[in-house]
Design a protein around this motif. Structure first.
Motif, PDB file in Angstrom:
ATOM      1  N   LEU A 199      92.950 -31.445 -35.494  1.00 32.13           N
ATOM      2  CA  LEU A 199      93.354 -32.327 -34.401  1.00 32.13           C
ATOM      3  C   LEU A 199      92.734 -33.710 -34.562  1.00 32.13           C
ATOM      4  CD1 LEU A 199      94.691 -32.923 -31.673  1.00 32.13           C
ATOM      5  CD2 LEU A 199      92.677 -31.917 -30.554  1.00 32.13           C
ATOM      6  N   GLU A 200      91.454 -33.750 -34.848  1.00 39.79           N
ATOM      7  CA  GLU A 200      90.772 -35.040 -34.965  1.00 39.79           C
ATOM      8  C   GLU A 200      91.258 -35.829 -36.170  1.00 39.79           C
ATOM      9  OE1 GLU A 200      86.833 -33.247 -32.705  1.00 39.79           O
ATOM     10  OE2 GLU A 200      86.629 -33.975 -34.771  1.00 39.79           O
ATOM     11  N   ASP A 201      91.580 -35.135 -37.254  1.00 37.68           N
ATOM     12  CA  ASP A 201      92.110 -35.828 -38.428  1.00 37.68           C
ATOM     13  C   ASP A 201      93.493 -36.406 -38.130  1.00 37.68           C
ATOM     14  OD1 ASP A 201      92.076 -36.493 -41.340  1.00 37.68           O
ATOM     15  OD2 ASP A 201      93.785 -35.135 -41.362  1.00 37.68           O
ATOM     16  N   GLN A 202      94.342 -35.644 -37.444  1.00 35.50           N
ATOM     17  CA  GLN A 202      95.675 -36.131 -37.113  1.00 35.50           C
ATOM     18  C   GLN A 202      95.621 -37.310 -36.145  1.00 35.50           C
ATOM     19  OE1 GLN A 202      98.544 -35.183 -38.534  1.00 35.50           O
ATOM     20  NE2 GLN A 202      97.378 -33.785 -39.825  1.00 35.50           N
ATOM     21  N   LEU A 203      94.706 -37.259 -35.190  1.00 35.69           N
ATOM     22  CA  LEU A 203      94.549 -38.374 -34.257  1.00 35.69           C
ATOM     23  C   LEU A 203      94.044 -39.623 -34.981  1.00 35.69           C
ATOM     24  CD1 LEU A 203      92.932 -36.384 -31.325  1.00 35.69           C
ATOM     25  CD2 LEU A 203      95.048 -37.710 -31.119  1.00 35.69           C
ATOM     26  N   ALA A 204      93.059 -39.444 -35.839  1.00 32.43           N
ATOM     27  CA  ALA A 204      92.429 -40.582 -36.521  1.00 32.43           C
ATOM     28  C   ALA A 204      93.358 -41.244 -37.527  1.00 32.43           C
ATOM     29  CB  ALA A 204      91.145 -40.131 -37.212  1.00 32.43           C
ATOM     30  N   THR A 205      94.293 -40.484 -38.093  1.00 35.47           N
ATOM     31  CA  THR A 205      95.176 -41.038 -39.128  1.00 35.47           C
ATOM     32  C   THR A 205      96.579 -41.348 -38.594  1.00 35.47           C
ATOM     33  OG1 THR A 205      95.818 -38.795 -39.837  1.00 35.47           O
ATOM     34  CG2 THR A 205      93.957 -39.844 -40.982  1.00 35.47           C
ATOM     35  N   SER A 206      96.781 -41.180 -37.286  1.00 33.95           N
ATOM     36  CA  SER A 206      98.094 -41.448 -36.696  1.00 33.95           C
ATOM     37  C   SER A 206      98.441 -42.933 -36.791  1.00 33.95           C
ATOM     38  CB  SER A 206      98.106 -41.013 -35.227  1.00 33.95           C
ATOM     39  OG  SER A 206      99.339 -41.346 -34.609  1.00 33.95           O
ATOM     40  N   THR A 207      99.728 -43.201 -36.866  1.00 36.94           N
ATOM     41  CA  THR A 207     100.207 -44.597 -36.851  1.00 36.94           C
ATOM     42  C   THR A 207     100.780 -44.967 -35.488  1.00 36.94           C
ATOM     43  OG1 THR A 207     102.360 -43.889 -37.698  1.00 36.94           O
ATOM     44  CG2 THR A 207     100.712 -44.574 -39.323  1.00 36.94           C
ATOM     45  N   ASN A 208     100.746 -44.026 -34.543  1.00 35.26           N
ATOM     46  CA  ASN A 208     101.256 -44.281 -33.201  1.00 35.26           C
ATOM     47  C   ASN A 208     100.312 -45.214 -32.442  1.00 35.26           C
ATOM     48  OD1 ASN A 208     101.202 -43.476 -30.132  1.00 35.26           O
ATOM     49  ND2 ASN A 208     103.245 -42.923 -30.874  1.00 35.26           N
TER      50      ASN A 208
END
Length: 421
Positions: A51-60
């Protein structure tokens, strides 16, 4: 109505239901077995890591406006797990499977409806309030000193309500348009449903023949196999350590997260010795291409295989014949490398790089010359991006001085001219 008020109303029943589960009843009564608590930490580390990796690397843009690294909880979970590591706690496969089911959905929604990630974050960040209330239960149940083993539950400590209010204010400010609400609400629902399944699997624990799961080594590794023999696991970790020590580039570029992947990958490599040599080599060749294209030249895998064979043979000498397969595979990688540049020329080019850079840089980034020449060979051997992925990082002017960058270019040019002959 603001998004945080809506989320609170939408999830109120979930809070009551979760707190009434046997896991929390036993925790409050100070009867929860330590094995249940440690497996909770392990399962949550799987969820938080992804979850934290997806949040940190999101482009949104909305996600980027809400997320910051201060919200990370994985470091606290890993610290708690490290504290309990000397104690024998078998991995609970059902709870890990529940966590893996959650992260599979997290990865999917990060592509299809990324704003739902904020619903997951709302639930996980909101849990810091309840965790803080339960932290004394953990300390008393397991006779812990201070915050040993309960850093995750302590979270923001006595600043927990301040942090929650700051998070709430940011969410309300960033998610101010009702049209943005539905995916976030949906994400919050999914999180609670996943957590309920996870906590139901944590008490009572179902006994399993599987003592070790790869999540113990790396929460983000998924579900690939690792050895069942603890001696082989330790041997693999020793081999990973030796390779990282020989090539400081690993740590400089990939950090602690990269080391966890190195450890889990090396454990997986140890399981390949059960295959015949041809099948094993196919797996090695695949991994070699994947890693080289991500900035890890084949020389690194070659070295790792030598170390792994040595460590496994030392740990379990009766299986020496099986571990010889790794040596054979390492020799094949070496042969592919030296077909392009013979060994002495390869070494001369690599060591010449050190003559062009300052002593402190040479010591801090030892053996970079070897990696540069290896990357040139890998590219020439048909691995796309093998050179570019390493080159881009090593000529970053924010990281390296002009003299270093010039030395990198000179070494690459010399190696390229040789392999092109």
């Amino acid at each position: 109505m603001e998004i945080m008020a809506i989320l609170k109303a939408e999830t109120a029943d979930y809070h009551v239901k979760l707190e009434s589960l046997p896991y929390f009843c036993e925790l409050i009564a100070h009867r929860l077995p330590l094995e249940c608590y440690v497996n909770q930490l392990r399962a949550l580390s799987v969820v938080h890591s992804v979850l934290e990796d997806q949040l940190a690397t999101s482009t949104n843009q909305q996600i980027l406006s809400v997320w910051n690294d201060d919200l990370r909880k994985l470091p606290l979970l890993l610290e708690d797990l490290l504290f309990f590591e000397p104690r024998v706690c078998s991995d609970n496969i059902p709870s890990i499977d529940s966590a893996l089911s959650m992260v599979e959905k997290i990865r999917l929604i990060s592509i299809e409806r990324p704003l739902s990630l904020l619903g997951y974050l709302y639930v996980m960040e909101g849990s810091t309030l309840g965790n803080y209330m339960h932290q004394p239960d953990i300390t008393e149940s397991y006779h812990l000193g201070g915050l040993n083993g309960s850093q995750y539950y302590a979270g923001y400590k006595d600043k927990v309500r301040i942090h929650w209010q700051q998070f709430a204010d940011k969410m309300n400010r960033v998610i101010s348009t009702p049209a943005l609400y539905p995916p976030i609400i949906e994400g919050a629902h999914e999180t609670f449903i996943g957590l309920e399944k996870l906590y139901r699997s944590l008490f009572p624990l179902k006994k399993s023949n599987n003592t070790f799961h790869v999540a113990r080594i790396n929460p983000e590794a998924g579900n690939h196999p690792i050895p069942t023999d603890k001696r082989e696991i330790q041997a693999a970790l020793n081999a990973s350590n030796r390779c990282w020590s020989e090539y400081p580039y690993y740590e400089k570029r990939y950090g602690k997260r990269g080391k966890r992947f190195s450890d889990s990958d090396t454990c997986w490599l140890a399981t390949l010795t059960a295959l015949d040599q041809i099948a094993l080599q196919k797996q090695i060749d695949w991994l070699c291409r994947v890693l080289a294209a991500r900035g890890m030249p084949s020389l690194l895998l070659e070295s790792l295989l030598y170390y792994l064979s040595q460590e496994l043979t030392t740990a379990v000498p009766e299986n020496k014949g099986l571990y010889q397969k790794l040596l054979i595979s390492a020799d094949r990688l070496k042969l592919n490398r030296l077909k392009k540049i013979e060994e002495q020329i390869f070494r001369n080019l690599a060591e010449e790089f050190d003559q062009f850079v300052e002593l402190d840089m040479r010591n801090e980034y030892k053996k970079i010359g070897f990696l540069l020449v290896s990357a040139v060979v890998d590219e020439n051997n048909g691995i796309p991006e093998a050179l570019n992925s390493l080159h881009k990082w090593l000529v970053d002017s924010d990281r390296f001085p002009d003299g270093w960058i010039a030395a990198v270019e000179k070494t690459i040019n010399k190696a390229t001219s040789i392999v092109s002959e």
